[in-house]
Design a protein around this motif. Structure first.
Motif, mmCIF file in Angstrom:
data_model
loop_
_atom_site.group_PDB
_atom_site.id
_atom_site.type_symbol
_atom_site.label_atom_id
_atom_site.label_comp_id
_atom_site.label_asym_id
_atom_site.label_seq_id
_atom_site.Cartn_x
_atom_site.Cartn_y
_atom_site.Cartn_z
ATOM 1 N N THR A 1 40.922 20.079 -26.735
ATOM 2 C CA THR A 1 40.474 19.848 -25.359
ATOM 3 C C THR A 1 40.007 18.411 -25.240
ATOM 4 O O THR A 1 39.446 17.842 -26.192
ATOM 5 C CB THR A 1 39.328 20.793 -24.972
ATOM 6 N N ILE A 2 40.254 17.809 -24.076
ATOM 7 C CA ILE A 2 39.792 16.444 -23.832
ATOM 8 C C ILE A 2 38.301 16.490 -23.550
ATOM 9 O O ILE A 2 37.842 17.123 -22.609
ATOM 10 C CB ILE A 2 40.549 15.810 -22.655
ATOM 11 N N LEU A 3 37.532 15.809 -24.391
ATOM 12 C CA LEU A 3 36.081 15.800 -24.237
ATOM 13 C C LEU A 3 35.634 14.751 -23.223
ATOM 14 O O LEU A 3 34.898 15.048 -22.285
ATOM 15 C CB LEU A 3 35.419 15.533 -25.596
ATOM 16 N N ASP A 4 36.065 13.514 -23.400
ATOM 17 C CA ASP A 4 35.733 12.421 -22.476
ATOM 18 C C ASP A 4 36.999 11.618 -22.211
ATOM 19 O O ASP A 4 37.711 11.233 -23.151
ATOM 20 C CB ASP A 4 34.667 11.496 -23.075
ATOM 21 N N THR A 5 37.263 11.366 -20.940
ATOM 22 C CA THR A 5 38.374 10.493 -20.578
ATOM 23 C C THR A 5 37.913 9.040 -20.597
ATOM 24 O O THR A 5 36.717 8.750 -20.521
ATOM 25 C CB THR A 5 38.901 10.849 -19.178
ATOM 26 N N ALA A 6 38.869 8.141 -20.709
ATOM 27 C CA ALA A 6 38.544 6.718 -20.784
ATOM 28 C C ALA A 6 38.248 6.172 -19.395
ATOM 29 O O ALA A 6 38.922 6.511 -18.418
ATOM 30 C CB ALA A 6 39.695 5.950 -21.423
ATOM 31 N N LEU A 7 37.235 5.310 -19.323
ATOM 32 C CA LEU A 7 36.900 4.587 -18.096
ATOM 33 C C LEU A 7 37.401 3.159 -18.215
ATOM 34 O O LEU A 7 37.554 2.621 -19.316
ATOM 35 C CB LEU A 7 35.384 4.589 -17.880
ATOM 36 N N VAL A 8 37.648 2.537 -17.085
ATOM 37 C CA VAL A 8 38.119 1.148 -17.085
ATOM 38 C C VAL A 8 36.986 0.268 -17.616
ATOM 39 O O VAL A 8 35.884 0.247 -17.041
ATOM 40 C CB VAL A 8 38.536 0.702 -15.680
ATOM 41 N N PRO A 9 37.183 -0.432 -18.740
ATOM 42 C CA PRO A 9 36.096 -1.251 -19.299
ATOM 43 C C PRO A 9 35.730 -2.401 -18.374
ATOM 44 O O PRO A 9 36.599 -3.030 -17.753
ATOM 45 C CB PRO A 9 36.675 -1.745 -20.627
ATOM 46 N N SER A 10 34.448 -2.659 -18.264
ATOM 47 C CA SER A 10 33.966 -3.732 -17.379
ATOM 48 C C SER A 10 33.782 -5.047 -18.116
ATOM 49 O O SER A 10 33.685 -6.090 -17.467
ATOM 50 C CB SER A 10 32.626 -3.312 -16.759
ATOM 51 N N ALA A 11 33.715 -5.028 -19.434
ATOM 52 C CA ALA A 11 33.513 -6.253 -20.212
ATOM 53 C C ALA A 11 34.493 -6.260 -21.375
ATOM 54 O O ALA A 11 34.849 -5.205 -21.906
ATOM 55 C CB ALA A 11 32.080 -6.334 -20.735
ATOM 56 N N PRO A 12 34.964 -7.436 -21.761
ATOM 57 C CA PRO A 12 35.925 -7.505 -22.871
ATOM 58 C C PRO A 12 35.261 -7.145 -24.193
ATOM 59 O O PRO A 12 34.073 -7.401 -24.417
ATOM 60 C CB PRO A 12 36.387 -8.972 -22.852
ATOM 61 N N SER A 13 36.027 -6.531 -25.064
ATOM 62 C CA SER A 13 35.534 -6.200 -26.409
ATOM 63 C C SER A 13 35.772 -7.329 -27.395
ATOM 64 O O SER A 13 35.091 -7.422 -28.420
ATOM 65 C CB SER A 13 36.230 -4.941 -26.920
ATOM 66 N N SER A 14 36.723 -8.184 -27.089
ATOM 67 C CA SER A 14 36.994 -9.355 -27.911
ATOM 68 C C SER A 14 37.593 -10.446 -27.008
ATOM 69 O O SER A 14 38.197 -10.135 -25.979
ATOM 70 C CB SER A 14 37.960 -9.006 -29.047
ATOM 71 N N PRO A 15 37.407 -11.695 -27.346
ATOM 72 C CA PRO A 15 36.677 -12.161 -28.521
ATOM 73 C C PRO A 15 35.173 -12.030 -28.335
ATOM 74 O O PRO A 15 34.653 -12.227 -27.239
ATOM 75 C CB PRO A 15 37.093 -13.627 -28.630
ATOM 76 N N SER A 16 34.486 -11.704 -29.421
ATOM 77 C CA SER A 16 33.030 -11.591 -29.418
ATOM 78 C C SER A 16 32.444 -12.912 -29.880
ATOM 79 O O SER A 16 32.676 -13.340 -31.014
ATOM 80 C CB SER A 16 32.583 -10.456 -30.338
ATOM 81 N N LEU A 17 31.718 -13.542 -28.970
ATOM 82 C CA LEU A 17 31.138 -14.839 -29.321
ATOM 83 C C LEU A 17 30.193 -14.717 -30.508
ATOM 84 O O LEU A 17 30.243 -15.537 -31.442
ATOM 85 C CB LEU A 17 30.400 -15.422 -28.107
ATOM 86 N N PHE A 18 29.367 -13.680 -30.488
ATOM 87 C CA PHE A 18 28.408 -13.518 -31.593
ATOM 88 C C PHE A 18 29.140 -13.270 -32.912
ATOM 89 O O PHE A 18 28.821 -13.893 -33.928
ATOM 90 C CB PHE A 18 27.466 -12.352 -31.279
ATOM 91 N N ARG A 19 30.128 -12.372 -32.883
ATOM 92 C CA ARG A 19 30.837 -12.064 -34.124
ATOM 93 C C ARG A 19 31.611 -13.277 -34.635
ATOM 94 O O ARG A 19 31.594 -13.580 -35.838
ATOM 95 C CB ARG A 19 31.776 -10.882 -33.903
#
Length: 730
Positions: free
Chosen positions: A433-451
């Protein structure tokens, strides 16, 4: 302390730097790599370290700003249970999406090429120009397959599946430069995965039902054939038994357990049981009769317990009581008395008759039991003979009967499992069963300035550290007294800090300055080394010029004079004299050379310094033949004459490398104080200079490290020299 001994582990700050009394060296035990070494490397290579790290951070920042933002969307699927089994105790496996897949297998399925192909077709990504980019091709049949293949590869590259520990959840994530596309793709993956699982469950149940229907039909036919064969065999061999499946094969645990029970076998069993019961009754009745046969009937317990006998005996007792009353008034011939006596006699006859009847009943019971046992024994013998005749024919019949029972049980199990699978098809078609569907991300995951900056910092530190270590390896310089011990195998008599501002001569003349206190400590170390010499002549030299030998000789002379010693400071650097600059405004016309050659007396050329020591400079004319002067014996004779007037003679000589003056002069002195400037000369060059001195027999009693910089050596300046800075306000 006795001569020839030196301080051990408990030596103080002064003795730590003193050579052993018996020679000019002290065994050195190199310490392990310490924090001081690391701190010194960091300080010396600080510009390289800071520069490389800043460059790495700048590169990391530039790459981060130039990189295309990536968005990551995630969805989760819950794994609830496995699919139904076909046969109890056995798991049914299908091809691609089995009913009992582990989560690791499901993760592989999600990341497979076939799953990516289904998602491409579901979302029609091969026709999406934004997704395909430069891989878009003309729309013909061949190019469609090529676009689907290319789109599936892109999906696989951007998709990841994680398995959180201790859960029944699968996390799916997809990374793309388009946030809406990332959410659509990962939701498409989740829906496709669940749909595929439902289809596989339906296919598995359909396959299971078809398989079971086939097995049920086959088992029914086999059961029918087995029943017909068993019946035909029983009819042919006159075996009469109970109907198939009625109590057969399940009775008891005797020899016939698990076999079909025939009529003869059942009759034998019944007669055997009845005969056993009859024998038991016979034994009991015979034992009872033997006990009562020779006893009077009145004594038998059965008679005494009989209610009729008891009633008659009660009446007889009453009659006796009446007779006794009558005899008190009448004679026996009285009619009433005779009648009562007659009635009592009749009553006694009835009691005796009843008692005999009871005893005879016991004998009759014994006779009946004996006759029944005999009759049953005869019948048992007859039935046993018939049963023995039937046993050979029953062996094959029992085997046929067991086959019938086994097929009937198998058919029942298959029917039960078929009903379970049919019900499971309607109740639980999927275990996902699908537990959680994906939402449109509001912020990029990469590139990460800190990382990225953290990675750049780590890389920068690694490269900078490597360069620093390489430079430290190539720059084999003397930086502290520990280096004197480890690299030159000599013990230092002290070290003098670098004076950053002002004239070092002013610091030497200031009794409370750091430099003056350092030279006072060095003077004490020299006294310790040369304590066996009542009067001593010491030469100051160095590897190269401007390392601090002139300043050191001047400071040591002042320190000796301060403690009341008669000191003569001689400038014998015949090529580049320097002492007169610190002590005189103008060079005198005559000096040491004239005194050596005897052109003038010693006291005529000696100058009294204001600090209490005598100074013998070089005349105004610099000698043109210093090697000839030092090679002659005149220098030794002059120094020997001067010993008579002074306690300590300090000679400021020439540097060692490049000229022969210092080795020649060292032959006429009691010991050589070698000056090594910190952070200047390589240790290899200093070892060469020392080798030239020791090669001519020079007695190098110690080394002074000048211009010492604690930070360059990895030490704390305040820790090393704060105790020198003593003043009245303290």
């Amino acid at each position: 302390m006795e001569n020839g001994t030196h301080l051990g582990a408990g030596e103080g700050p002064l003795e730590r730097y003193m050579p052993a009394a018996g020679g000019n060296t002290r065994p050195y035990s190199p310490a392990m790599f310490s924090l001081t070494d690391i701190r010194g490397v960091i300080w010396r290579q600080r510009f390289i370290l800071v520069g490389v790290v800043l460059f790495a951070l700048a590169v990391g920042l530039t790459l981060t700003l130039l990189a295309t933002p990536k968005y990551e969307a995630s969805a989760s699927v819950r794994v609830t249970s496995s699919g139904p089994d076909i046969v109890e105790g056995q798991e049914y496996l299908v091809s691609a999406g089995g009913l009992t897949r582990e989560r690791e297998t499901m993760s592989r399925v999600i990341q497979s090429r076939s799953m990516a192909r289904q998602v491409v077709e579901r979302l029609e990504l091969h026709d999406n120009a934004d997704f395909m980019g430069s891989d878009s091709l003309p729309e013909d049949e061949r190019s469609v397959e090529a676009r689907k293949f290319s789109a599936a590869q892109k999906l696989q590259d951007g998709l990841s599946a994680q398995l959180p520990p201790n859960t029944q959840i699968i996390m799916m994530s997809y990374t793309s430069s388009d946030p809406a596309l990332a959410a659509a793709v990962v939701n498409g993956y989740a829906e496709t995965f669940v749909t595929l699982n439902v289809q596989e469950a339906v296919e598995a149940n359909s396959y299971a039902r078809a398989y079971l229907e086939e097995q049920i039909a086959k088992t029914r036919n086999e059961l029918r054939d087995a029943e017909i064969e068993a019946i035909q065999y029983a009819r042919a061999n006159n075996i009469v038994g109970r109907p198939m499946g009625v109590g057969s094969g399940t009775e008891g645990e005797g020899a016939d357990a698990g076999t079909a029970t025939t009529l003869a076998a059942s009759t034998l069993t019944g007669i055997t049981q009845t005969y056993t019961e009859a024998r038991t009754r016979l034994i009991n009745s015979e034992a009872r009769w033997r006990m009562v046969a020779n006893r009077p009937a009145a004594e038998l317990p059965e008679v005494q317990r009989n209610s009729a006998v008891q009633s008659l005996q009660t009446r007889r007792g009453e009659m006796r009581s009446q007779l006794a009353d009558l005899r008190q008034r009448y004679q026996d011939d009285y009619p009433a008395v005779r009648e009562l006596i007659s009635n009592m006699e009749e009553l006694d006859r009835q009691i005796a008759e009843t008692e005999n009847d009871i005893k005879e009943g016991i004998r009759s019971e014994y006779e009946i039991a004996r006759q029944q046992a005999a009759a049953l024994a005869a019948e048992l013998a007859s039935v046993s003979s018939a049963t023995l005749d039937e046993q050979d024919r029953r062996v094959q019949y029992n085997m046929l009967d067991r086959d019938v029972d086994a097929l009937r049980s198998q058919l029942d199990d298959l029917l039960q499992r078929y009903n379970q699978i049919t019900a499971a098809t309607n109740l639980q078609p999927s275990n996902l069963t699908i537990l959680d569907t994906a939402l449109v991300p509001s912020a990029p995951s990469s590139p990460s300035l800190f990382r990225n900056m953290l990675v750049a910092l780590i890389v920068g530190l690694g490269v900078a550290g490597g360069l620093a270590v390489l430079r430290e390896t190539l720059e084999d310089r003397i930086r502290s007294i520990e280096d004197i011990q480890s690299k030159l195998r000599l013990h230092a008599v002290g070290q003098v800090p670098l004076v950053a501002d002002g004239d070092v001569i002013d610091d030497v003349k200031n009794s409370f300055s750091v430099v003056s206190e350092a030279y006072a400590s060095i003077r004490a170390s020299i006294d310790y080394v040369t304590r066996d010499l009542e009067k001593k002549v010491l030469q100051f030299t160095s590897t190269e010029a401007a390392e601090g030998k002139t300043t050191s000789s001047l400071a040591i002379a002042r320190s000796y004079a301060a403690v009341g010693r008669r000191v003569l400071l001689i400038d014998l650097d015949l090529r580049r004299p320097a002492l007169h600059r610190a002590l005189l405004q103008n060079r005198p016309k005559q000096g040491i050379v004239e005194a050596i050659y005897g052109h003038t007396a010693l006291q005529n050329v000696v100058i009294k310094a204001e600090d209490g020591y005598d100074f013998l400079p070089i005349g105004s004319a610099t000698p043109i033949n210093p090697v000839e002067i030092l090679s002659s014996g005149l220098v030794g004779e002059f120094l020997n004459k001067a010993r008579a007037s002074y306690d300590v003679i300090l000679v400021d000589g020439s540097p060692v490398l490049g000229i022969a003056d210092a080795p020649l002069l060292s032959r006429f002195v009691d010991g050589v104080i070698f000056i090594a400037e910190a952070n200047r000369s390589p240790a290899r060059q200093t070892r060469t200079a020392l080798s030239r001195l020791t090669g001519v027999g020079a007695n190098v009693i110690g080394v002074i490290v000048t211009k010492f910089q604690p930070l360059e050596a990895g030490e704390n300046y305040k820790y090393e020299y704060s105790y020198y800075s003593y003043s009245e306000r303290d």
